[in-house]
Design an enzyme around this catalytic site. Structure first.
Site, PDB file in Angstrom:
ATOM      1  N   GLY A  43       0.786  -1.233   0.000  1.00  0.00           N
ATOM      2  CA  GLY A  43       0.000   0.000   0.000  1.00  0.00           C
ATOM      3  C   GLY A  43       0.815   1.279   0.000  1.00  0.00           C
ATOM      4  N   GLU A  82       4.408  -6.342   1.419  1.00  0.00           N
ATOM      5  CA  GLU A  82       3.861  -6.787   0.128  1.00  0.00           C
ATOM      6  C   GLU A  82       3.638  -5.616  -0.817  1.00  0.00           C
ATOM      7  OE1 GLU A  82       1.038 -10.397   1.748  1.00  0.00           O
ATOM      8  OE2 GLU A  82       0.167  -8.423   1.444  1.00  0.00           O
ATOM      9  N   PRO A  83       4.673  -4.930  -1.232  1.00  0.00           N
ATOM     10  CA  PRO A  83       4.460  -3.802  -2.147  1.00  0.00           C
ATOM     11  C   PRO A  83       4.139  -4.264  -3.557  1.00  0.00           C
ATOM     12  CG  PRO A  83       6.794  -4.054  -1.609  1.00  0.00           C
ATOM     13  CD  PRO A  83       6.076  -5.179  -0.938  1.00  0.00           C
ATOM     14  N   GLY A  84       3.183  -3.620  -4.172  1.00  0.00           N
ATOM     15  CA  GLY A  84       2.865  -3.899  -5.567  1.00  0.00           C
ATOM     16  C   GLY A  84       3.127  -2.637  -6.371  1.00  0.00           C
ATOM     17  N   ARG A  85       2.256  -1.640  -6.139  1.00  0.00           N
ATOM     18  CA  ARG A  85       2.317  -0.376  -6.865  1.00  0.00           C
ATOM     19  C   ARG A  85       3.701   0.274  -6.804  1.00  0.00           C
ATOM     20  NH1 ARG A  85      -2.225   2.722  -7.411  1.00  0.00           N
ATOM     21  NH2 ARG A  85      -3.105   1.601  -5.656  1.00  0.00           N
ATOM     22  N   ARG A 107      -7.894   3.138 -14.678  1.00  0.00           N
ATOM     23  CA  ARG A 107      -7.791   3.822 -13.385  1.00  0.00           C
ATOM     24  C   ARG A 107      -8.378   5.242 -13.380  1.00  0.00           C
ATOM     25  NH1 ARG A 107      -3.897   4.783 -10.700  1.00  0.00           N
ATOM     26  NH2 ARG A 107      -4.680   4.068  -8.695  1.00  0.00           N
ATOM     27  N   TYR A 166     -11.166   5.269 -10.638  1.00  0.00           N
ATOM     28  CA  TYR A 166     -10.771   5.880  -9.352  1.00  0.00           C
ATOM     29  C   TYR A 166     -10.510   7.372  -9.451  1.00  0.00           C
ATOM     30  CZ  TYR A 166      -9.140   0.989  -8.840  1.00  0.00           C
ATOM     31  OH  TYR A 166      -9.009  -0.366  -8.829  1.00  0.00           O
ATOM     32  N   CYS A 205     -15.768   3.945 -26.805  1.00  0.00           N
ATOM     33  CA  CYS A 205     -17.085   4.555 -27.013  1.00  0.00           C
ATOM     34  C   CYS A 205     -17.786   4.772 -25.692  1.00  0.00           C
ATOM     35  CB  CYS A 205     -17.926   3.684 -27.926  1.00  0.00           C
ATOM     36  SG  CYS A 205     -17.229   3.659 -29.565  1.00  0.00           S
ATOM     37  N   TYR A 244      -1.309  -1.666 -11.988  1.00  0.00           N
ATOM     38  CA  TYR A 244      -2.754  -1.790 -12.189  1.00  0.00           C
ATOM     39  C   TYR A 244      -3.218  -1.128 -13.490  1.00  0.00           C
ATOM     40  CZ  TYR A 244      -2.231  -2.959  -7.262  1.00  0.00           C
ATOM     41  OH  TYR A 244      -1.807  -3.524  -6.095  1.00  0.00           O
TER      42      TYR A 244
HETATM   43  N1  LLP Z   1      -1.231  -7.082  -0.283  1.00  0.00           N
HETATM   44  C1  LLP Z   1      -2.545  -7.290  -0.374  1.00  0.00           C
HETATM   45  C2  LLP Z   1      -3.178  -8.285   0.469  1.00  0.00           C
HETATM   46  C3  LLP Z   1      -3.314  -6.542  -1.278  1.00  0.00           C
HETATM   47  O1  LLP Z   1      -4.608  -6.747  -1.358  1.00  0.00           O
HETATM   48  C4  LLP Z   1      -2.677  -5.577  -2.090  1.00  0.00           C
HETATM   49  C5  LLP Z   1      -3.428  -4.776  -3.061  1.00  0.00           C
HETATM   50  C6  LLP Z   1      -1.285  -5.405  -1.970  1.00  0.00           C
HETATM   51  C7  LLP Z   1      -0.601  -6.169  -1.041  1.00  0.00           C
HETATM   52  C8  LLP Z   1      -0.511  -4.423  -2.799  1.00  0.00           C
HETATM   53  O2  LLP Z   1      -0.883  -3.105  -2.590  1.00  0.00           O
HETATM   54  P1  LLP Z   1      -0.028  -1.944  -3.304  1.00  0.00           P
HETATM   55  O3  LLP Z   1       1.352  -1.934  -2.697  1.00  0.00           O
HETATM   56  O4  LLP Z   1       0.015  -2.251  -4.737  1.00  0.00           O
HETATM   57  O5  LLP Z   1      -0.777  -0.700  -3.020  1.00  0.00           O
HETATM   58  N2  LLP Z   1      -6.543  -1.639  -8.471  1.00  0.00           N
HETATM   59  C9  LLP Z   1      -6.275  -0.638  -7.455  1.00  0.00           C
HETATM   60  C10 LLP Z   1      -5.417  -1.199  -6.348  1.00  0.00           C
HETATM   61  C11 LLP Z   1      -5.979  -2.426  -5.691  1.00  0.00           C
HETATM   62  C12 LLP Z   1      -5.068  -2.969  -4.641  1.00  0.00           C
HETATM   63  C13 LLP Z   1      -5.516  -4.323  -4.217  1.00  0.00           C
HETATM   64  N3  LLP Z   1      -4.677  -4.928  -3.249  1.00  0.00           N
HETATM   65  C14 LLP Z   1      -5.637   0.569  -8.117  1.00  0.00           C
HETATM   66  O6  LLP Z   1      -5.474   0.566  -9.321  1.00  0.00           O
HETATM   67  O7  LLP Z   1      -5.304   1.545  -7.428  1.00  0.00           O
END
Ligand code: LLP
Length: 438
Positions: free
Chosen positions: A249, A291-294, A331, A335, A362, A391
């Site tokens: 997050g 758990e970083p994704g973004r 996005r 959002y 469209c 994402y």
């Molecule tokens: N761990 C868990 C359990 C999660 O559900 C998520 C994201 C992450 C880690 C990674 O979070 P991050 O570091 O990427 O913020 N589609 C949305 C974001 C949905 C996130 C879902 N879970 C967007 O485009 O902003």
């Protein structure tokens, strides 16, 4: 002047480069819309996260949340950089398997994993199942018996902490659909059931409070809460947690007005909080997982588009339309997400006008940016939208039967396709003609 682009990212011709590759050449070679990743930025971000733990001498894992961008090549880079990965579906797991990702470093998340998904995880010796609900505990118990197997598990807790972010990407509040509730005793009940099952190896607890978070308070709060739960479990049930996983997050900069903390600052605060609270208990210091994704793939990704039509109405903001849109980046529509966009041929060109950057889908809501400052543009110009790596492609669709773009990895001046552009034939690949029964 766009603050996100450094002088090193502009070549002698004045063009924006990604991973040392000229964006105009990339657009020409691979076509647009095109998703391009600067692989060095991905690597660097994982290394930065890892370094904070190493400097603080704590056991850890940086588990890349692969929902942000999943592709064979991405799992390969994550593997090479020593990361773990989170998967949330059979599809992500399958992609990780195809990439040869070490299964012991995979955590399987989700609030409704199917029997088939859990079976796949057991048979492929996935490292960790992140248990989310009682139904899943029963399902997993049943499958472990059937397969005569054991597996490591963690319990996902709903920490009762609301992060200040878009409500669709909040996950830690009490009424969240994810995880075991604390107040009502569900989390304790889940622990008892897991400890009573010799086939489940209970490793620790997990929580995730949301996404695109800019403040430390939420992370400090969740870190403290998880240690308190671990302490309660040790006192009450004699169970010592080996891992505390605080989720992902970490917020990133999308527009110049965003001022996120450095990844180091987030992680440092989490480590300090956990160390401090653990010191007030009899707990042995657990490993800390994030758990970083973004934050790993977001800033490394760019969407390249070609300018097409334009609509000017006197007195109204003009529309400049590109050859992609909500199909490759949902996005903004979903959002109200904002991005910065530059002219690839001259990223620091003087800005001439504020336009609405529209997509080709469209739907009136297909606006990539409601207010984008741009230099003068003409059809055929290439625009680069910045920080689109998280994402974007992973939420792409075939709406209007538009093929999804290609994805290219660029590093050290070399580029290669890691996901091919969909063809028109791909679009009908799963279609079957209908034979009417009359
Ligand atoms: N761990 C868990 C359990 C999660 O559900 C998520 C994201 C992450 C880690 C990674 O979070 P991050 O570091 O990427 O913020 N589609 C949305 C974001 C949905 C996130 C879902 N879970 C967007 O485009 O902003």
């Amino acid at each position: 002047m766009n603050e996100q682009i450094t002088e090193q990212e502009i070549n002698a011709a004045g063009h924006l480069t990604i991973g040392g590759c000229d964006t105009l050449k990339l657009a020409h070679q691979y076509g647009t819309p095109l998703v391009v990743y600067d692989v060095a930025k991905i690597r660097d971000q994982i290394r930065r996260f890892r370094r904070v733990f190493e400097t603080n001498h704590v056991a850890y894992a940086v588990s890349y949340a692969s929902k942000a961008f999943a592709a064979v090549a991405m799992y390969q880079v994550a593997a090479a950089e020593g990361a773990h990965v989170d998967v949330v579906s059979a599809g992500e797991l399958y992609t990780a398997i195809k990439a040869g990702f070490p299964m012991e470093r995979v955590s399987f998340h989700g609030n409704n994993k199917s029997r088939a998904e859990l079976l796949m995880a057991i048979r492929h010796h996935v490292g960790f199942i992140m248990l989310d609900n009682f139904h899943e505990i029963d399902l997993l118990a049943d499958l472990l018996e059937q397969e005569d197997a054991t597996i490591k598990v963690m319990l996902r807790i709903t920490p009762g902490i609301s992060a200040h972010t878009n409500k669709y990407i909040q996950t830690g509040q009490v009424d969240s659909k994810f995880g075991f509730d604390l107040q009502s005793g569900q989390a304790d009940e889940a622990l008892k059931r897991v400890l009573a099952n010799p086939r489940m190896k209970m490793k620790g607890l997990h929580a995730h409070i949301g996404s695109q978070i800019f403040e430390l308070a939420g992370f400090e709060g969740v870190a403290k809460k998880l240690v308190e739960v671990a302490n309660h479990w040790q006192k009450q049930y004699g169970y010592q947690a080996e891992i505390i996983n605080v989720g992902g997050g970490f917020g990133i900069r999308y527009v110049n007005a965003d001022h996120p903390l450095m990844p180091e600052e987030f992680v440092d605060a989490i480590i300090k909080t956990i160390k401090k609270v653990v010191a007030q208990t009899d707990l042995t210091m657990p490993a800390i997982w994030i758990e970083p994704g973004r934050s790993i793939v977001g800033p490394a990704g760019y969407n390249l588009y070609t300018v097409g039509s334009r609509k000017d109405v006197p007195g109204l903001k003009s529309y400049v339309t590109v050859d992609g849109g909500m199909g490759d980046n949902i996005r903004p529509a979903l959002y109200h997400a904002q991005y910065e966009t530059v002219l690839a041929a001259d990223p620091h060109a003087p800005l001439k006008e504020h336009v609405r950057l529209a997509g080709k889908y469209c739907e009136s809501g297909d606006i990539l940016s409601q207010d984008q400052a741009l230099p003068a543009t003409k059809p055929g110009d290439v625009l680069a939208m910045l920080d689109t790596g998280a994402y974007g492609y992973s939420m792409a669709s075939n709406y209007n039967r538009n093929p999804r773009p290609a994805v290219v990895f660029a590093e050290n001046g070399h580029s290669q396709v890691v996901i091919a552009r969909e063809s028109l034939a791909d679009l009908v690949h799963l279609d079957r003609p209908y034979k009417a029964n009359d």
